[in-house]
Structures are given as structure tokens and as C-alpha cells.
Design an enzyme around this catalytic site. Sequence first.
Site: not given
Length: 271
Positions: A12, A16, A100, A126, A157, A161
Site C-alpha cells: 500500500a 501503485m 499486479g 497489465n 518506462h 522500474k
Amino acid sequence: MSAHPRIGIVGAGGRMGRMLIQAVHQAGYPLAAAVVRSGSSLIGTDAGELVGIGRLGLTVVDDLTKVIANCDVIIDFSTPEATAQYLNICQAANVAIVIGTTGFSEPQKQQMQQTAQHIPVVYAANYSVGVNVSIKLLQLAAQAFGDSVDVEIVEAHHRHKVDAPSGTALMMGEAVAERLGRDLKEVAVYGREGHTGPRDRQTIGFETIRGGDIVGEHTVMFIGDGERVEISHKASNRMNFAAGAVRAAAWVVGKPAQQYDMQDVLGLEQL
Ligand code: NAD
């Protein structure tokens, strides 16, 4: 599909994860857990205040086992190692999971498949609707062109990443390879350097760009003699992924134990 799925988010505190807190709130579903890595400075904060949407009355914690009883489904955008732990926790509690995270090893993917024999698992590299529609278009193009073109995949990206090529680029490569009757593991070529020799038509090439704040861009080129088709998707913010994952979470609650992907969630498999 559950009308009011109680959704827990792990990872969290990440880029994302924070988007997901907002997406769950926007969808009007109850946020049931917000879990960060142990030792995080975010433990004890309010999940809503963390993302600037006002107090939700839900405290950020670092132990999913203590709060999973409040959840119908978990959404996980974290790291492959953390996902491996969360798969075990969800299986023990008989709670569905939407994954994800990208960058899994083969043994980690096998663990996911084994867990899906016990609980429903959605895994998509995705979650954007646009990318999943693009996959459908790629399958159409691959079927029509067959072996008459060279296929190259370019992805870009942001500089943070950590895996390459992106899970989405690999998913696109898999979709094309499958329609062409090829095994991606055998035909993929990652970047080129030095004396490579002429191009083998059976290969599928991947090129990777990393920099700045690019959210995610993918282009698949079908390159023939005298013409070229390019199918591109460009994400300009992360809410597409978060909203898609929340849609998958609402869809998967109550489904039989099995591994699903976003094509299943969107009903694109049947088209
Ligand atoms: P990020 O690094 O910002 O977030 C990951 C978070 O996971 C971090 O806050 C980290 O502290 C946390 N974490 C690590 N171990 C943990 C644990 N045991 N418990 C709880 N939290 C833990 O990265 P991000 O940009 O948010 O991306 C996360 C993952 O999602 C990556 O694998 C990325 O490739 C993937 N991703 C997938 C999609 C998709 O649509 N499938 C879209 C975007 C990103």
C-alpha cells in the site's frame, strides 16, 4: 461479481499501492486493509490521509494475517518475494487475490499456479483496459500476417522500474508468438549488440527504454517489405492500472479457484 467487495491492499505504500487506495475509494468499495512492508514509517498512519483523500478510519499495518479476516479479496502490487508470502497467507485464509506485481521467476509463477488450485487468483502484467484491447488487436495482426513480417516490440518506462523487458512487453510477445505457433522462450531476442548477423524471421525482438517519469509505453511493429503496422499503447497515468485491478477484484470474489487474467475479467477471451 460482488456488489461491495471488502478489498485489502498489500504494497500500500508504493506508487501503485497509493493509487489503489484512491481507486477503491472512487469505486465506492470498502477498503478493508492497507498493508506495507515491516519497518515502514507509514505503519500507524490513516490510509486515506496517506493519499490525501481525507481520513478513512483505516490504520496502515504491516501484518496481513491480523487483518485478512476483514477482507474478501487482496490486491497485491509489491515485489515478487512479497507476493510469494501473500499467496500463502491468502490460501491459508481462503481469500481471493489479484496480483499486479511483475518480474516473477519460473518457480514463483509455478507457486502462483499451485495456489490457484485452492483460491481464485487473477494475474495480469497489465490491468489497463487499453492494453488488453491491444492484445486482442495483436492477435488479429499476427494471425493475418503469419510469417510474412518481422515482429519487434519496443517498451519505455520510468527510471525506477527494476525489471526488463516489462511484464506487459512479454505478455504482448507471448500473445503474438502463440498466434504464430512459436515458443517465446526460444525466439525472443533481448536487445542487440555487435556483429549480430542478418535477422532471423522467426525471432521476436525486444528493446527497452528507461528514463524520467514515463508511466508505460509499448509498441509492437509488424515490419514487412514496403509496409509496416504498429500497434501502440501509451499510459499517461497509473489510475488505469489501479481502476482495472479494482474491477478485477470485484469480479473475482466468489469465482471458483482458478488462475484468471484480465482478458477473462473483461470478457475479451470470447471475442
Ligand atoms: P513501488 O516500488 O513504488 O512499490 C512497491 C511497494 O511494495 C513498496 O512500497 C515496498 O515497500 C512494498 N513492499 C515490499 N515488500 C513488501 C511486503 N512484504 N509487504 C508489503 N509491501 C511490501 O513499485 P510500483 O511502481 O508501485 O510497482 C509495484 C509492482 O507493480 C511492480 O512489480 C510493477 O512492475 C508492477 N506494476 C504492475 C502494473 C500492472 O498493471 N500489472 C502496473 C504498474 C506496476
